[in-house]
Structure formats: C-alpha cells, structure tokens
Write an enzyme that holds these catalytic residues in place. Structure first.
Site, PDB file in Angstrom:
ATOM      1  N   TYR A 159      17.081 -48.186  12.507  1.00 41.02           N
ATOM      2  CA  TYR A 159      16.154 -47.084  12.740  1.00 41.02           C
ATOM      3  C   TYR A 159      14.730 -47.625  12.707  1.00 41.02           C
ATOM      4  CZ  TYR A 159      13.617 -42.673  11.920  1.00 41.02           C
ATOM      5  OH  TYR A 159      12.752 -41.607  12.006  1.00 41.02           O
ATOM      6  N   ASP A 206      11.092 -55.203  11.603  1.00 40.11           N
ATOM      7  CA  ASP A 206      10.694 -53.910  11.061  1.00 40.11           C
ATOM      8  C   ASP A 206      10.975 -53.949   9.562  1.00 40.11           C
ATOM      9  OD1 ASP A 206      10.255 -51.356  10.287  1.00 40.11           O
ATOM     10  OD2 ASP A 206      11.519 -50.404  11.819  1.00 40.11           O
ATOM     11  N   LYS A 211       6.166 -47.212   3.988  1.00 41.28           N
ATOM     12  CA  LYS A 211       6.782 -46.870   2.701  1.00 41.28           C
ATOM     13  C   LYS A 211       6.020 -47.458   1.493  1.00 41.28           C
ATOM     14  CE  LYS A 211      10.967 -45.332   4.764  1.00 41.28           C
ATOM     15  NZ  LYS A 211      11.723 -45.792   5.884  1.00 41.28           N
TER      16      LYS A 211
HETATM   17  C1  LIG Z   1      11.402 -45.241   7.376  1.00 37.53           C
HETATM   18  C2  LIG Z   1      11.470 -46.242   8.442  1.00 37.53           C
HETATM   19  C3  LIG Z   1      10.683 -46.132   9.597  1.00 37.53           C
HETATM   20  C4  LIG Z   1       9.837 -44.929   9.884  1.00 37.53           C
HETATM   21  O1  LIG Z   1       8.801 -44.773   8.970  1.00 37.53           O
HETATM   22  P1  LIG Z   1       8.098 -43.327   8.842  1.00 37.53           P
HETATM   23  O2  LIG Z   1       7.006 -43.563   7.858  1.00 37.53           O
HETATM   24  O3  LIG Z   1       9.175 -42.405   8.368  1.00 37.53           O
HETATM   25  O4  LIG Z   1       7.614 -42.961  10.183  1.00 37.53           O
HETATM   26  C5  LIG Z   1      10.705 -47.175  10.500  1.00 37.53           C
HETATM   27  N1  LIG Z   1      11.473 -48.257  10.291  1.00 37.53           N
HETATM   28  C6  LIG Z   1      12.253 -48.394   9.205  1.00 37.53           C
HETATM   29  C7  LIG Z   1      13.048 -49.637   9.021  1.00 37.53           C
HETATM   30  C8  LIG Z   1      12.291 -47.378   8.253  1.00 37.53           C
HETATM   31  O5  LIG Z   1      13.095 -47.505   7.191  1.00 37.53           O
END
Ligand SMILES: *Cc1c(COP(=O)(O)O)cnc(C)c1O
Length: 436
Positions: free
Chosen positions: A151, A246, A274
């Site tokens: 994701y 990511d 995060k």
């Molecule tokens: C949570 C998450 C996102 C999205 O971040 P948001 O602050 O919710 O937009 C993107 N990549 C990864 C790996 C994530 O865990």
C-alpha cells in the site's frame, strides 16, 4: 488480570457512531477504522497515555496499533508535549521558511542512509505521489512497477491490483481511477524477482520507477526474502530505473534509518510518514541530490504545500526524531520486547496445536490465521479472516486493541513493559482457546 469483559456496545461509542454515520461517509474519516473487516462497531477514543488507550465509555486498552505506527514512544510522551507546547505561542503557520524545517531536514539526512536532500509534505500519500512524479520527471518515462499487497497511500496510480498475469496491465482497484492511469501501473507479486524481470523486459525503456515497502506492513507483516531487495536494486541499476522505498511505515521504526539501514540496501528515493510527525500530519520524500534537485523551484517537477513544514508539526516531529536518534537503545528494547511477545504467542499456538504463522521483524508483527508461510499477498489471502474477526473481538473484550484487519501489521511501542507483554500473551492464549 483483565478487566473481565468490557462493555463496548450499546454505549457512548455506539451512540457517537450512529451520529457519525449521518454526517461522515461510513462514520469514519479513514475506511479501516470502521471495523468492517472484523465486525462490530468502532470504539471512539477519548485519550491515551503510554501503552494505553481510553475510550469514551471509560474502558482502557493496551494499544498495539499506535495510530498505525506513529506513536513508537507510546502516547503523550512528555518530550513531544513539551516541544509542541513550546511552539504553540509562536503562531501555527507562517507560509514562510523556518529554522525548524532546516533542523528537521538536517536530522533526516543524518538518520536515513540514502537521503541527501528532503522535501516535507503533509502525509504519506503526498510523499508517494510526489516521489513517482519526481521519478517520472527525472527519467522522462511514464510507467511504474508496484507489488501486490503493498500500500502506498490513496494516490490514483497506486490503487491498482494485478489480476492474474504478471505481464498484463493493471485494472483499477477503486472506482474513480481511470484506465489511463491504471495502464501506467504494472504490478508484480512481492518477493518474486523473475516477474519483475519479465515486466522490465516487456516494458523496456518505459519504466520510470519501482516502488515497494522494503518490509511490508500492509498485507500484514511480510518480510523480503534474502536477496529480494538486493535483486531489485541490481535490476534498477541495470535498467536505469529509480528505486523508491516506501518507508512511511518502516522509517524510524525498524532502525533509526529505517528498513534500508537494517537490511543494508539503499534506494534512490525514500518516502516517509507516520513516525516522522510524532502523531502530527507529516510526510516527506528524499533521496539523491541529483534526483531531488529536479524538484521545483530548482527543477521542472512541480510539488508544493501551503502547510508543508508546518511549525507545530515540525516541533512534534523534531522531538520524536531527536529522541530516536539520541537513544539507540530504543530499538534494542523494541526488538527484545516484541520477540518476547511473539515467542509467547508461538508457544500458545504450539501448545494448542494450531497451524498459524507469525511474521516478525523489529517492533512489527502479524499473526496469520493460515498454515502457509506468508511471503506475498496470495499467501496472505489464504488466511481465515472470519476467524481473525473473532480473534480481534476476543482480544478487544480483554482490553487489547489490535489493528482491525488480518492484513495489517501490529506495532509495539516503547511503553509496552514486560508486565503488559505478559498480559498480551495471556489474552492471546485465552482468545485462541475460545475461538477454536
Ligand atoms: C500509511 C502508509 C501510506 C500512506 O500514508 P498516509 O499518511 O496515510 O497518507 C503510504 N505508504 C505506506 C507504506 C503506509 O504504511
């Protein structure tokens, strides 16, 4: 030991959820909060401190999701409160540069091995959307490769699933994503290097970037097999493709420099979110100077933000990152306490003769209700999600707040003591016994 069975329903939470559903789609501001995957209604929270969440009905829970990652020090950590309180009286936003943004960027470049320059944004989604635009601008190519079950936020390009054939074009996962966008997103199974090779060969000269979670948290916790990340790195070098890690979830969690430090593979661009905001809405993307210099106003790739680098958010983030970079023992402790919990759960599974599996690295883990070893999304999907729903509810009633889906990683915070870990292990054993 436990607050027996908590009174969670027909309560103030229930009443708030009913009101919320009239005015907020599905009653929540982010879909997974709605408990759709586990049944029942969401619990509305009022406050949190350390390892504990407190709901509007006065129940308390051990928090094992930590706002989906950010609260690695536990809730309401004094250093972060002090930093934010200190910043509050100096206005909430200037729309002009500040010293804190410089300090923040310097600290990120120091902590994350591959980052030489960094741009702040307001969420993980913004970071990943900006990173692929940058990769496209830098390479002049349009396609990206992502992995099934990874994701990357809710940007159009990422809401694509593979279907069966690895060399087929993606089809949108969400209504509102156009086929045009989907055509530029290619997907491969995680941990499958040969399918990535095939995609690169079939699309030679058209692939701008490969984006992945170096350790996956978003199909449950899934680790890269030995050689997978190194293999992707090599393919990207050979084919002149930008490698994007990511690390919105793994950044500052698996080590102070994220998964790339822990697993010793360097991407070209890293996306962060995060933990970086200490609980405030912050994201960032950074990487090699030569690539980052393509970003506006220096380069031709446009990306902007009215509230990016917001002083209150930067204060929280700075306090968080300063704590993590100054206290390497944080990660030693997190590894140890998480292994203590997962080995306790493993003992239960074995003693009860259950065929489930656990994936764990650092302070991330998932218990999968399947006998398969979970290395990709297809394997993750063999999990018994009905059983997971019962497990979730059983744990919740015993005061343990898990992520409300099988396809999420759990996060352990520094506030989880050995005593609390024992409580988690006991609740887990009891719940597994009840639901079989
Ligand atoms: C949570 C998450 C996102 C999205 O971040 P948001 O602050 O919710 O937009 C993107 N990549 C990864 C790996 C994530 O865990």
């Amino acid at each position: 030991m436990y607050n027996s069975t908590l009174a969670i329903y027909n309560t103030k939470s229930q009443e708030l959820f009913n009101r919320a559903k009239n005015v907020i789609p599905g009653g929540v501001n982010s879909p997974v909060r709605a408990f759709k995957a586990v049944g029942g209604n969401p619990v509305f929270m009022k406050s949190a401190k350390g390892a504990y969440l407190f709901d509007v009905d006065g129940n308390s829970y051990v928090d094992m999701i930590n706002s989906w990652g950010p609260m690695i020090l536990g809730h309401a950590h004094q250093e972060i409160i002090d930093a934010v309180q200190d910043a509050l009286s100096s206005s909430f936003s200037f729309g002009a540069p500040t010293e804190k943004e410089v300090l923040m960027a310097e600290l990120i470049c120091k902590m994350v091995p591959s980052i030489e320059k960094v741009r702040m944004v307001n969420s993980g989604t913004e970071a990943t959307m900006s990173a692929i635009r940058l990769a496209r601008g830098f390479t002049g190519k349009s396609k990206i490769i992502k992995f099934e079950g990874c994701y990357h936020g809710h940007g159009d390009s990422f809401l694509i699933s593979a279907g069966s054939g690895v060399v087929t074009m993606g089809s949108p996962d969400s209504a509102g994503v156009t086929q045009g966008v989907a055509n530029d997103t290619l997907t491969a199974p995680y941990n499958n290097l040969s399918s990535v090779k095939q995609l690169l060969e079939a699309n030679r000269g058209n692939v701008a970037a490969i984006i992945l979670e170096p350790v996956v948290g978003n199909m449950g916790c899934v680790l890269p097999l030995p050689g997978f990340l190194e293999g992707i790195r090599k393919l990207c070098d050979e084919e002149k493709v930008v490698l994007i890690f990511d690390e919105v979830m793994t950044g500052f969690r698996l080590a102070k420099g994220g998964a790339q430090e822990r697993l010793n593979v360097k991407p070209d661009i890293t996306t962060l979110g995060k933990i970086i905001g200490g609980g405030m809405p912050v994201g960032a993307y950074g990487g090699k100077k030569e690539i980052m210099d393509y970003v506006s106003p220096l380069g031709p790739v446009y990306q902007a933000g009215t509230l990016s680098g917001n002083p209150i958010a930067m204060s929280a983030g700075l306090a968080m990152l300063n704590h993590l970079s100054g206290n390497p023992s944080v990660y030693t402790y997190l590894d140890k306490i998480t292994e203590y919990i997962t080995s306790g759960i493993e003992q239960s599974i074995n003693s009860l003769g259950l065929p489930y599996s656990i994936n764990q690295i650092g302070s991330m883990y998932s218990l999968f209700f399947t006998s398969e070893k979970v290395i990709d999304f297809d394997k993750a999907k063999t999990s018994d999600t009905i059983l997971f729903g019962k497990y979730f509810q059983g744990m919740l009633k015993k005061g343990i707040y898990l992520a409300p889906s099988q396809y999420e990683s759990l996060f352990i915070s520094l506030a989880i003591t050995e005593e609390i870990a024992d409580k988690i292990i006991k609740a887990n054993h009891l719940t597994l016994t009840e639901i079989q």
